[in-house]
Design a protein around this motif. Structure first.
Motif, PDB file in Angstrom:
ATOM      1  N   UNK A   9       0.822  -1.213   0.000  1.00 23.31           N
ATOM      2  CA  UNK A   9       0.000   0.000   0.000  1.00 23.31           C
ATOM      3  C   UNK A   9       0.854   1.260   0.000  1.00 23.31           C
ATOM      4  N   UNK A  10       1.960   1.245   0.754  1.00 23.43           N
ATOM      5  CA  UNK A  10       2.805   2.432   0.825  1.00 23.43           C
ATOM      6  C   UNK A  10       3.585   2.657  -0.462  1.00 23.43           C
ATOM      7  N   UNK A  11       3.583   1.675  -1.354  1.00 21.46           N
ATOM      8  CA  UNK A  11       4.209   1.832  -2.663  1.00 21.46           C
ATOM      9  C   UNK A  11       3.286   2.441  -3.704  1.00 21.46           C
ATOM     10  N   UNK A  12       2.031   2.711  -3.325  1.00 22.48           N
ATOM     11  CA  UNK A  12       1.086   3.344  -4.244  1.00 22.48           C
ATOM     12  C   UNK A  12       1.292   4.854  -4.196  1.00 22.48           C
ATOM     13  N   UNK A  13       1.251   5.505  -5.350  1.00 20.25           N
ATOM     14  CA  UNK A  13       1.419   6.959  -5.417  1.00 20.25           C
ATOM     15  C   UNK A  13       0.438   7.664  -4.486  1.00 20.25           C
ATOM     16  N   UNK A  14       0.922   8.673  -3.786  1.00 20.89           N
ATOM     17  CA  UNK A  14       0.139   9.562  -2.919  1.00 20.89           C
ATOM     18  C   UNK A  14      -0.263   8.942  -1.583  1.00 20.89           C
ATOM     19  N   UNK A  15       0.132   7.702  -1.321  1.00 25.27           N
ATOM     20  CA  UNK A  15      -0.220   7.079  -0.039  1.00 25.27           C
ATOM     21  C   UNK A  15       0.710   7.602   1.059  1.00 25.27           C
ATOM     22  N   UNK A  16       0.102   7.997   2.189  1.00 28.55           N
ATOM     23  CA  UNK A  16       0.857   8.552   3.308  1.00 28.55           C
ATOM     24  C   UNK A  16       0.717   7.745   4.596  1.00 28.55           C
ATOM     25  N   UNK A  17      -0.167   6.746   4.601  1.00 31.48           N
ATOM     26  CA  UNK A  17      -0.333   5.984   5.828  1.00 31.48           C
ATOM     27  C   UNK A  17      -1.067   4.680   5.600  1.00 31.48           C
ATOM     28  N   UNK A  18      -0.809   3.709   6.500  1.00 34.70           N
ATOM     29  CA  UNK A  18      -1.441   2.394   6.438  1.00 34.70           C
ATOM     30  C   UNK A  18      -1.695   1.918   7.860  1.00 34.70           C
ATOM     31  N   UNK A  19      -2.882   1.397   8.114  1.00 35.33           N
ATOM     32  CA  UNK A  19      -3.169   0.763   9.390  1.00 35.33           C
ATOM     33  C   UNK A  19      -4.089  -0.423   9.156  1.00 35.33           C
ATOM     34  N   UNK A  20      -3.892  -1.471   9.955  1.00 33.79           N
ATOM     35  CA  UNK A  20      -4.745  -2.647   9.798  1.00 33.79           C
ATOM     36  C   UNK A  20      -5.399  -2.963  11.132  1.00 33.79           C
ATOM     37  N   UNK A  21      -6.526  -3.655  11.081  1.00 33.42           N
ATOM     38  CA  UNK A  21      -7.257  -3.957  12.300  1.00 33.42           C
ATOM     39  C   UNK A  21      -7.653  -2.692  13.022  1.00 33.42           C
ATOM     40  N   UNK A  22      -7.480  -2.690  14.339  1.00 28.38           N
ATOM     41  CA  UNK A  22      -7.845  -1.515  15.133  1.00 28.38           C
ATOM     42  C   UNK A  22      -6.944  -0.322  14.850  1.00 28.38           C
ATOM     43  N   UNK A  23      -5.763  -0.567  14.306  1.00 25.02           N
ATOM     44  CA  UNK A  23      -4.865   0.511  13.930  1.00 25.02           C
ATOM     45  C   UNK A  23      -4.541   1.445  15.088  1.00 25.02           C
ATOM     46  N   UNK A  24      -4.440   2.742  14.788  1.00 25.54           N
ATOM     47  CA  UNK A  24      -4.102   3.715  15.809  1.00 25.54           C
ATOM     48  C   UNK A  24      -5.197   3.854  16.859  1.00 25.54           C
ATOM     49  N   UNK A  25      -6.439   3.605  16.477  1.00 25.76           N
ATOM     50  CA  UNK A  25      -7.541   3.700  17.437  1.00 25.76           C
ATOM     51  C   UNK A  25      -7.388   2.672  18.550  1.00 25.76           C
TER      52      UNK A  25
END
Length: 357
Positions: free
Chosen positions: A235-251
């Motif tokens: 996902x971070x290799x896609x143009x314009x992507x600045x963040x990735x989280x899975x599951x509960x992530x940062x929350x």
């Protein structure tokens, strides 16, 4: 690197304003009955000119398979394909030959290679992702044979956000509107927000949520190819992507351990988890629950309005770019996110298949 994956591998080539974008898929098993129309359908979901909220560059984006398919089935040999560029307006970029556009790859490409293709960003252009969508559509068909389905949707545009979980939504409605949001009331607000950005010659970012259902337990290669790590890499290799989280992530950081733990329960003859804060991945390996994640996209860097920058001689200049650009990348990025997820899951499925005697 221009190659992604370990067993199911994709190598891409081509530039935004070159003759074509293309790719070579290696490691796809033989005997897969390939529906080329389904591949084309995903390309159509990514192509420009779909609606008034996307760039008006007109490309048919028709895929041509060159090898690796015989009588409708894969042969196990490399699958080569191209998508020809038809509607380049390279002259729109002539005045940018020596100028470093804000937040683009112009400066970094010069520092790395000593030269760059200024026409639409060349290799750094998001048009390269068309090859990923084509390969991802092949991977999707491989995964469908084992019951895996991947569905992404736009869950946020700017400050406009879907408040519901994917479990509360009918994801079948995703393609019913031009912004690709299954929450129809929120979709209208998203469209209005993108229209506002376009009217102001500005851009807006947002978030895409992706869900993979039916993935078997056991996918993932610890310790350096954990499933969630490879998904993040993709996902971070896609143009314009600045963040990735899975599951509960940062929350999930707001919960205590007792609230966050996914308790195991017996469901007939199988073992499930009562909750799914883990996002379907534990210890870097899929546990059989839904795999879900969120991908953050920045506002597109190309603005059709005056900006200040410098040129290759370090002179301060003012630019007012021309061209045809998306005010928001999110609607067209949905199939790209799905494609990269499919490439990762197909790769891990094949790795898992050879890891057992």
């Amino acid at each position: 690197m221009n190659t992604f994956g370990q067993i199911f591998r994709l190598t891409t080539f081509g530039e935004s304003h070159g003759v074509a974008i293309g790719g070579v898929i290696d490691g796809c098993p033989s005997g897969l009955e390939l529906d080329v129309e389904k591949v084309q359908k995903d390309l159509d979901r990514r192509k420009p000119g779909q609606s008034h909220i996307t760039t008006q560059r007109k490309e048919g984006d028709k895929v041509e398979f060159l090898s690796g398919i015989f009588e409708g089935k894969t042969t196990g040999t490399p699958i080569g394909f191209i998508i020809r560029n038809k509607d380049q307006h390279s002259r729109d970029y002539n005045n940018l030959r020596e100028i470093f556009r804000p937040s683009h790859a112009d400066y970094t490409y010069i520092k790395k290679y000593g030269r760059r293709d200024h026409r639409g960003g060349g290799r750094s252009s998001a048009r390269e992702t068309i090859a990923r969508v084509a390969a991802g559509a092949v991977a999707k068909q491989l995964l469908q044979n084992i019951g895996v389905n991947i569905q992404a949707y736009v869950s946020q545009v700017g400050e406009v956000e879907v408040k519901k979980s994917y479990l509360e939504l009918d994801l079948g409605l995703t393609e019913s509107n031009i912004v690709r949001c299954p929450d129809l009331e929120t979709a209208e607000k998203m469209i209005a927000r993108i229209e506002e950005a376009g009217h102001n010659h500005d851009t807006v970012g947002g978030v895409i949520t992706c869900v993979a259902t039916g993935a078997p337990a056991g996918l993932g290669e610890p310790v350096f190819n954990k499933l969630h790590a490879d998904l993040g890499h993709a996902m971070l290799g896609i143009n314009a992507v600045k963040g990735f989280e899975y599951g509960s992530g940062f929350a999930g950081t707001r919960l205590s351990g007792s609230e966050h733990n996914d308790v195991f329960v017996k469901d007939g003859e199988t073992i499930r988890t009562k909750t799914n804060h883990s996002g379907g991945v534990q210890g870097g390996i899929s546990n059989g629950e839904d795999i879900y994640f969120r991908v953050a996209f920045k506002p597109i860097a190309t603005l059709l309005k005056e900006q200040h920058t410098v040129d290759s001689s370090s002179h301060e200049v003012t630019i007012n770019p021309k061209g045809r650009h998306d005010p928001c990348v999110l609607p067209r990025a949905v199939p790209i996110v799905e494609a990269m997820a499919a490439l990762v899951l197909a790769d891990h499925f094949l790795m898992n298949s050879i890891s057992k005697l």
